[in-house]
Design a protein around this motif. Structure first.
Motif, mmCIF file in Angstrom:
data_model
loop_
_atom_site.group_PDB
_atom_site.id
_atom_site.type_symbol
_atom_site.label_atom_id
_atom_site.label_comp_id
_atom_site.label_asym_id
_atom_site.label_seq_id
_atom_site.Cartn_x
_atom_site.Cartn_y
_atom_site.Cartn_z
ATOM 1 N N SER C 88 0.459 -9.602 -16.646
ATOM 2 C CA SER C 88 0.236 -10.431 -17.825
ATOM 3 C C SER C 88 -0.216 -11.837 -17.430
ATOM 4 O O SER C 88 -0.840 -12.531 -18.218
ATOM 5 C CB SER C 88 1.508 -10.494 -18.679
ATOM 6 O OG SER C 88 2.508 -11.189 -17.970
ATOM 7 N N LEU C 89 0.121 -12.270 -16.212
ATOM 8 C CA LEU C 89 -0.316 -13.591 -15.764
ATOM 9 C C LEU C 89 -1.649 -13.519 -15.045
ATOM 10 O O LEU C 89 -2.220 -14.532 -14.660
ATOM 11 C CB LEU C 89 0.733 -14.217 -14.838
ATOM 12 C CG LEU C 89 2.081 -14.591 -15.470
ATOM 13 C CD1 LEU C 89 3.032 -15.122 -14.409
ATOM 14 C CD2 LEU C 89 1.887 -15.626 -16.581
ATOM 15 N N GLY C 90 -2.091 -12.302 -14.789
ATOM 16 C CA GLY C 90 -3.367 -12.136 -14.111
ATOM 17 C C GLY C 90 -3.303 -12.413 -12.619
ATOM 18 O O GLY C 90 -4.295 -12.728 -11.992
ATOM 19 N N ILE C 91 -2.093 -12.321 -12.017
ATOM 20 C CA ILE C 91 -1.973 -12.519 -10.566
ATOM 21 C C ILE C 91 -2.234 -11.175 -9.890
ATOM 22 O O ILE C 91 -1.735 -10.147 -10.363
ATOM 23 C CB ILE C 91 -0.563 -13.029 -10.202
ATOM 24 C CG1 ILE C 91 -0.225 -14.257 -11.062
ATOM 25 C CG2 ILE C 91 -0.454 -13.357 -8.723
ATOM 26 C CD1 ILE C 91 1.212 -14.701 -10.964
ATOM 27 N N PRO C 92 -2.974 -11.158 -8.797
ATOM 28 C CA PRO C 92 -3.278 -9.879 -8.148
ATOM 29 C C PRO C 92 -2.078 -9.276 -7.391
ATOM 30 O O PRO C 92 -2.159 -8.146 -6.924
ATOM 31 C CB PRO C 92 -4.412 -10.232 -7.177
ATOM 32 C CG PRO C 92 -4.285 -11.694 -6.934
ATOM 33 C CD PRO C 92 -3.678 -12.293 -8.169
ATOM 34 N N PHE C 93 -0.967 -10.023 -7.288
ATOM 35 C CA PHE C 93 0.196 -9.540 -6.523
ATOM 36 C C PHE C 93 0.792 -8.276 -7.156
ATOM 37 O O PHE C 93 0.919 -8.172 -8.379
ATOM 38 C CB PHE C 93 1.247 -10.639 -6.479
ATOM 39 C CG PHE C 93 2.474 -10.286 -5.702
ATOM 40 C CD1 PHE C 93 2.474 -10.359 -4.312
ATOM 41 C CD2 PHE C 93 3.632 -9.867 -6.353
ATOM 42 C CE1 PHE C 93 3.609 -10.043 -3.598
ATOM 43 C CE2 PHE C 93 4.763 -9.538 -5.639
ATOM 44 C CZ PHE C 93 4.750 -9.633 -4.260
ATOM 45 N N ARG C 94 1.158 -7.286 -6.333
ATOM 46 C CA ARG C 94 1.809 -6.083 -6.841
ATOM 47 C C ARG C 94 3.073 -5.812 -6.024
ATOM 48 O O ARG C 94 3.148 -6.134 -4.842
ATOM 49 C CB ARG C 94 0.872 -4.876 -6.762
ATOM 50 C CG ARG C 94 -0.235 -4.868 -7.801
ATOM 51 C CD ARG C 94 0.321 -4.722 -9.227
ATOM 52 N NE ARG C 94 -0.732 -4.867 -10.240
ATOM 53 C CZ ARG C 94 -1.092 -6.031 -10.785
ATOM 54 N NH1 ARG C 94 -0.489 -7.157 -10.444
ATOM 55 N NH2 ARG C 94 -2.043 -6.080 -11.697
ATOM 56 N N SER C 95 4.037 -5.206 -6.650
ATOM 57 C CA SER C 95 5.347 -5.008 -6.012
ATOM 58 C C SER C 95 5.271 -4.123 -4.767
ATOM 59 O O SER C 95 6.152 -4.163 -3.919
ATOM 60 C CB SER C 95 6.321 -4.388 -7.009
ATOM 61 O OG SER C 95 5.814 -3.143 -7.448
ATOM 62 N N VAL C 96 4.237 -3.334 -4.649
ATOM 63 C CA VAL C 96 4.119 -2.433 -3.498
ATOM 64 C C VAL C 96 4.120 -3.209 -2.185
ATOM 65 O O VAL C 96 4.562 -2.703 -1.152
ATOM 66 C CB VAL C 96 2.807 -1.609 -3.593
ATOM 67 C CG1 VAL C 96 2.804 -0.490 -2.572
ATOM 68 C CG2 VAL C 96 2.649 -1.063 -4.999
ATOM 69 N N SER C 97 3.662 -4.455 -2.231
ATOM 70 C CA SER C 97 3.578 -5.220 -0.986
ATOM 71 C C SER C 97 4.929 -5.803 -0.563
ATOM 72 O O SER C 97 5.041 -6.416 0.487
ATOM 73 C CB SER C 97 2.544 -6.332 -1.118
ATOM 74 O OG SER C 97 2.805 -7.083 -2.285
ATOM 75 N N ILE C 98 5.968 -5.623 -1.386
ATOM 76 C CA ILE C 98 7.311 -6.066 -0.977
ATOM 77 C C ILE C 98 7.945 -4.956 -0.141
ATOM 78 O O ILE C 98 7.975 -3.800 -0.576
ATOM 79 C CB ILE C 98 8.205 -6.346 -2.203
ATOM 80 C CG1 ILE C 98 7.559 -7.407 -3.101
ATOM 81 C CG2 ILE C 98 9.592 -6.790 -1.770
ATOM 82 C CD1 ILE C 98 8.297 -7.628 -4.402
ATOM 83 N N PRO C 99 8.442 -5.284 1.057
ATOM 84 C CA PRO C 99 9.081 -4.235 1.856
ATOM 85 C C PRO C 99 10.352 -3.728 1.178
ATOM 86 O O PRO C 99 11.040 -4.481 0.480
ATOM 87 C CB PRO C 99 9.399 -4.940 3.177
ATOM 88 C CG PRO C 99 9.424 -6.385 2.856
ATOM 89 C CD PRO C 99 8.460 -6.581 1.725
ATOM 90 N N MET C 100 10.665 -2.466 1.384
ATOM 91 C CA MET C 100 11.834 -1.860 0.745
ATOM 92 C C MET C 100 13.117 -2.626 1.040
ATOM 93 O O MET C 100 13.999 -2.751 0.191
ATOM 94 C CB MET C 100 11.991 -0.405 1.207
ATOM 95 C CG MET C 100 10.985 0.536 0.581
ATOM 96 S SD MET C 100 11.099 0.536 -1.210
ATOM 97 C CE MET C 100 11.786 2.151 -1.489
ATOM 98 N N ILE C 101 13.222 -3.131 2.286
ATOM 99 C CA ILE C 101 14.470 -3.797 2.648
ATOM 100 C C ILE C 101 14.694 -5.045 1.787
ATOM 101 O O ILE C 101 15.837 -5.465 1.559
ATOM 102 C CB ILE C 101 14.503 -4.134 4.159
ATOM 103 C CG1 ILE C 101 15.943 -4.326 4.611
ATOM 104 C CG2 ILE C 101 13.647 -5.337 4.481
ATOM 105 C CD1 ILE C 101 16.133 -4.294 6.098
ATOM 106 N N GLY C 102 13.614 -5.603 1.259
ATOM 107 C CA GLY C 102 13.748 -6.749 0.360
ATOM 108 C C GLY C 102 14.556 -6.399 -0.877
ATOM 109 O O GLY C 102 15.437 -7.161 -1.299
ATOM 110 N N PHE C 103 14.284 -5.223 -1.424
ATOM 111 C CA PHE C 103 15.042 -4.774 -2.599
ATOM 112 C C PHE C 103 16.516 -4.544 -2.250
ATOM 113 O O PHE C 103 17.404 -4.809 -3.055
ATOM 114 C CB PHE C 103 14.433 -3.486 -3.166
ATOM 115 C CG PHE C 103 13.066 -3.687 -3.745
ATOM 116 C CD1 PHE C 103 12.905 -4.409 -4.917
ATOM 117 C CD2 PHE C 103 11.941 -3.177 -3.118
ATOM 118 C CE1 PHE C 103 11.647 -4.611 -5.465
ATOM 119 C CE2 PHE C 103 10.686 -3.367 -3.652
ATOM 120 C CZ PHE C 103 10.527 -4.092 -4.825
ATOM 121 N N VAL C 104 16.710 -4.038 -1.039
ATOM 122 C CA VAL C 104 18.097 -3.831 -0.598
ATOM 123 C C VAL C 104 18.828 -5.162 -0.538
ATOM 124 O O VAL C 104 19.950 -5.292 -1.037
ATOM 125 C CB VAL C 104 18.132 -3.127 0.777
ATOM 126 C CG1 VAL C 104 19.549 -3.056 1.309
ATOM 127 C CG2 VAL C 104 17.532 -1.738 0.674
#
Lengths: 250, 260, 236
Positions: C88-104
Motif C-alpha cells: 500500500s505504500l508502494g515500497i518494493p520490500f517483501r517479507s521473503v527477504s527477511i531470514p526465518m530466524i528473524g521471525f523466531v
C-alpha cells in the motif's frame, strides 16, 4: 507423678542437659526459671519427646520410658499422657477454635464428635472464649490464641500440662489475660510444669521453683524461700537481674 | 501467504477445532494424574532423606527439569519401544498417544515433586509439634494437619503447572497426535488460511487457560478460607503479603513448566 | 535395531555445531524479553493510563496460550502484514527477504517479554517500600530512585526467577524447528534421520541440554553468592 532421672541431651558436641533429676507430684505446679540457653525449654520438650533425650529415664504415672532406645509406642504413649502449651501457640491454622480443642479428643482419644464438641465448648467458655468458637486462629489476637491453646491442652485431660514460655510471644497488654487463665486452672489441682520469665507470676502460682543454668539444676525450693533467700550465688545474680523490672511491670 | 485475512475462517476453524479439546484435555488429565502419583513417590525419599533413593529422585527431577519437553517426547517415542524390546515386550502396536502421555507424566511428575516438597516444607514446624503434643502419630499428624495446609499452599503452583501442561501438549502434534494443534495444521491445507486457523487455536487455548485459572482460584479461596479475614480487614501488610504470595505462586510457572 | 552407545558420542559431537544457534536464539530473546518485560512491568506498577490495560491484556494472553501458537501466528501473520503495508505504500520490500530466524527472534522476544514482566514486577514489589521513600527523602527523583535503589535490589530478589526464565527459554528454543531453523533439536533430527538412530541422537541432545541447564544454574548460584555478600554486609 512425673519423675525425670538423669536426663541428658546433646546437640553435636554441645551438651545442653547434663543429667537432670526432677520429680513433680500429682497436682503440683512447678515453675522452671533460668537464663536463656540454660536448657529449660529443651528439658520441657524432652518430657513429651519433641526433643529426643540422649540418655535418662522419664516416668509419667505408671509409664516408664528409658530414653536411650524408646520404641515408637512408648513415645506415643508418653505424648498421650501429657499436653503442651507453646510459646508460639501453634494452633492448627486450618481449624476453628472449637475444632482445635476437639482435634486431639476425636483423633487420639476417639471421643465421639458430639461429645468432643460439647467438651470443647465448655472449655472455651472456661477460658473466656465462648463467643469465638468458630473463629479461625488468624482471626484471634495472640492472647486469645494462647487461651485456645490452653483449652486444647486441658481437653486431653493429661497427667501433666507443659507450658513453654506461654506469654513470651505476647504483646505486654495481652499477658494478663493468659496468666489469669493459667492461675485459674492451677487452683484446680492440675499438674503443671511451667517454663517462664514472669518472676512474679512464678512466685505466686508455683508450689515449687526450679532454677536452671548451663544445663543443670542449680537450686530448687518453695517460691518464697528461693526468691527471698537464694542459697546459690548464680541464682541470686539471676534474680537481681530479672526482678527489678519484673516487680513493677505487672 | 498469498491469501488475505478473512475473519469468517476464524469462526469456521474455531468450531471445527472444538471437538479436539477432548484429546488435549485427555492428555493433560492423564499426565497430571499419573504425574501426581510419580511426584509424590519421588518427593517422599527426599523429604524423609532415604539414602540411595533420595539420590535417584534427585537425578530424575534434575533430568526432567533440565531438558526440553520436546526432546523428552522424542526420547520416549523412539526409546521406549527399544528399551522394552530388551525385556521382550513388543509395543510396536501401542498407539503413540500412550508414549506421549507417559512422557508428559514423567515431565510433570518432576515438577510436581518439587512443588510437593516446597508446600510441605512451607507448613510451619510448630504445627507438627502441636500435633505430636496432643498425642497424634506421625501419620495422623501428616494426614490431618500437614497435608490439608500444604494443599492450600500448593494450589497456586499446581494451577500454574496444569496450565503449563496444557500449553506443553501443543507439542504432541510433532509425534502425529491429532490434538488441537495437530488438527489446526491440517485444517487449512485446502484453503491455505493458516493464520486464521492458528488464531482460533490460540483463542481456544486461551479460553481453557482462563477457565482453569478461575477454577483453581475458587478452590484456593475455599482451601485457604481460614487465612481470609485478616486480608479483608484491610491490613495493608498482610494484603501485600497475600499479593506477593499470589505472585510468587504464579512465578513458579517459569520454573514449573516449559512454555511451549 | 540395537542400542549403539558409540553413536551417542558421534551425535553429541555433531550437535555441538548447533550450540551457537541455540544460544543466540535464547540470548537474544532473553535480552529483548528483559527490556520488554521491564517496560511492561513499569507500566503496570505505575498504572499508566491507556497503556496499563493493554499491557495486562498482552501478559494475560501470552501466558494463557502456548508459545508454539505465538510462533505460528508470527510466522504466518507478520509476512502478510508486512507485505500488505509495503504494497500500500508502494515500497518494493517483501517479507521473503527477511531470514526465518528473524521471525523466531521476534516471536520468542514477545513471548519472553510477557514472562519477564512478571519476574521484574515481583522483583520490584519485593523491594521494601521504605527504600524508595528513603530515596525520595534524600532528594532523588523517581528515575534516580529506580535506577540507583530499586533496580539493584529488585535484581537480587528476582535472580532465581530470572535464571528459571532463562532456562525455560533455552528449552523453548527447540520450537525453532517450526521455522526451519537448525538448532540443537533440529540438528538432532537431521543426524538421527540420516543414520536411523533416533533414540541415540535425542539422548545426546538431552544430555547437551542438561549440561547447558546445569551451567546456567551454576552461574546463577555464583552470581547469587556475590550479590548476597554485598547484601549481608557485616551484620550478623
Amino acid at each position: 507423678m512425673i519423675r525425670l532421672t538423669q536426663i541428658r541431651k546433646s546437640f553435636g558436641r554441645n551438651e545442653v542437659l547434663k543429667g537432670i533429676d526432677l520429680t513433680v507430684r500429682k497436682g503440683e505446679v512447678v515453675a522452671i526459671l533460668g537464663p536463656s540457653g540454660s536448657g529449660k525449654t529443651t528439658l520441657l520438650r524432652c518430657i513429651n519427646y519433641l526433643e529426643r533425650p540422649s540418655d535418662g529415664e522419664i516416668e509419667i504415672g505408671e509409664l516408664r520410658v528409658k530414653c536411650k532406645h524408646p520404641s515408637k509406642q512408648e513415645i506415643h504413649r508418653l505424648r498421650g499422657k501429657s499436653a503442651m502449651v507453646f510459646q508460639q501457640y501453634n494452633l492448627f491454622k486450618h481449624k476453628t477454635a472449637a475444632e482445635n480443642v476437639m482435634e486431639g479428643l476425636v483423633v487420639v482419644q476417639k471421643v465421639p464428635k458430639e461429645e468432643a464438641r460439647k467438651r470443647s465448648v465448655e472449655l472455651l467458655e472456661k477460658v473466656g472464649l465462648g463467643a469465638k468458637l468458630d473463629a479461625y486462629p488468624s482471626q484471634l489476637s495472640g492472647g486469645q490464641q494462647q487461651r485456645v491453646g490452653i483449652a486444647r491442652a486441658l481437653a486431653l485431660n493429661p497427667e501433666v500440662i507443659l507450658f513453654d514460655e506461654p506469654t513470651s510471644a505476647l504483646d505486654p497488654e495481652l499477658v494478663g489475660e493468659v496468666l489469669a487463665v493459667i492461675r485459674k486452672i492451677a487452683k484446680e489441682g492440675i499438674t503443671m510444669i511451667i517454663v517462664t520469665h514472669e518472676m512474679n507470676f512464678a512466685q505466686e502460682v508455683a508450689n515449687r521453683v526450679v532454677f536452671m543454668d548451663q544445663g543443670a539444676v542449680v537450686e530448687e525450693g518453695a517460691p518464697n524461700e528461693l526468691f527471698r533467700s537464694p542459697k546459690e550465688e548464680r541464682t541470686r545474680q539471676f534474680l537481681q537481674r530479672m526482678t527489678p523490672e519484673a516487680v513493677y511491670s505487672i | 501467504m498469498g491469501t488475505s485475512f478473512d475473519i469468517s475462517y476464524v469462526f469456521d476453524y474455531f468450531v471445527k477445532l472444538l471437538p479436539y479439546i477432548r484429546i488435549t484435555l485427555t492428555i493433560v488429565g492423564c499426565s497430571l494424574l499419573i504425574g501426581l502419583g510419580i511426584g509424590l513417590l519421588v518427593a517422599l525419599p527426599r523429604m524423609y532423606r532415604i539414602p540411595v533413593l533420595q539420590r535417584f529422585s534427585q537425578v530424575y527431577v534434575s533430568f526432567f527439569r533440565g531438558t526440553p519437553i520436546l526432546i523428552q517426547l522424542f526420547l520416549f517415542y523412539y526409546g521406549m519401544p527399544e528399551m522394552l524390546k530388551l525385556i521382550h515386550i513388543d509395543v510396536t502396536k501401542v498407539p503413540a498417544l500412550y508414549f506421549v502421555i507417559f512422557a508428559y507424566a514423567l515431565h510433570t511428575g518432576a515438577f510436581l515433586s518439587e512443588s510437593i516438597r516446597g508446600a510441605v516444607g512451607a507448613v510451619d514446624r510448630g504445627q507438627v509439634e502441636a500435633a505430636y503434643a496432643v498425642g497424634m502419630t506421625g501419620y495422623q499428624a501428616f494426614g490431618r494437619i500437614v497435608l490439608p495446609q500444604a494443599l492450600g499452599i500448593a494450589i497456586p503452583v499446581f494451577a500454574n503447572l496444569v496450565i503449563a501442561v496444557l500449553k506443553d501438549t501443543s507439542l504432541a502434534f510433532s509425534l502425529g497426535i491429532m490434538e488441537l494443534t495437530g488438527k489446526s495444521q491440517t485444517l487449512p491445507t485446502m484453503s491455505q488460511h493458516f493464520f486464521e486457523a492458528y488464531l482460533s487455536l490460540a483463542l481456544i487455548y486461551f479460553i481453557i487457560s482462563i477457565a482453569l485459572e478461575k477454577l483453581f482460584f475458587a478452590v484456593e479461596r475455599r482451601l485457604l478460607r481460614y487465612e481470609g479475614d485478616r486480608d479483608r480487614d484491610g491490613r495493608a501488610a498482610s494484603g501485600r503479603k497475600w499479593l506477593n504470595r499470589r505472585f510468587s505462586g504464579r512465578l513458579e510457572l517459569q520454573k514449573e513448566g516449559a512454555r511451549p | 535395531m540395537k542400542l549403539d552407545p558409540a553413536f551417542i558420542w558421534t551425535a553429541f559431537i555433531e550437535l555441538l555445531s548447533a550450540i551457537p544457534t541455540t544460544l543466540e536464539i535464547a540470548g537474544v530473546s532473553v535480552l529483548c524479553g528483559i527490556l520488554i518485560g521491564t517496560a511492561v512491568a513499569l507500566v503496570r506498577i505505575y498504572r499508566v493510563p491507556v497503556l496499563h490495560p493493554i499491557a495486562s491484556a498482552y501478559v494475560t494472553f501470552i501466558r494463557g496460550t502456548p508459545m508454539l501458537t505465538h510462533l505460528l501466528l508470527i510466522l504466518f501473520g507478520l509476512p502478510m502484514l508486512i507485505d500488505a503495508v509495503a504494497e500500500s505504500l508502494g515500497i518494493p520490500f517483501r517479507s521473503v527477504s527477511i531470514p526465518m530466524i528473524g521471525f523466531v527472534y521476534i516471536s520468542f522476544s514477545i513471548t519472553e517479554g510477557a514472562y519477564m514482566s512478571e519476574v521484574v514486577r515481583s522483583g520490584m514489589l519485593a523491594v521494601n517500600r521504605g527504600q524508595i521513600e528513603a530515596a525520595y527523602a534524600v532528594g532523588m527523583t523517581t528515575p534516580q530512585a529506580l535506577r540507583r535503589i530499586v533496580f539493584p535490589q529488585a535484581f537480587a530478589a528476582a535472580l532465581p526467577n530470572l535464571s528459571n526464565s532463562a532456562i525455560g527459554m533455552l528449552h523453548a528454543t527447540t520450537l525453532a524447528f517450526a521455522a526451519s531453523v537448525v538448532d540443537i533439536n533440529a540438528k538432532a533430527q537431521i543426524v538421527a534421520a540420516t543414520n536411523w538412530k533416533f533414540f541415540e541422537a535425542y539422548l545426546a541432545a538431552a544430555l547437551l541440554f542438561w549440561g547447558l541447564t546445569f551451567l546456567i544454574e551454576r552461574l546463577t548460584a555464583l552470581l547469587e553468592k556475590r550479590i548476597n555478600s554485598y547484601n549481608r554486609g557485616g551484620v550478623a
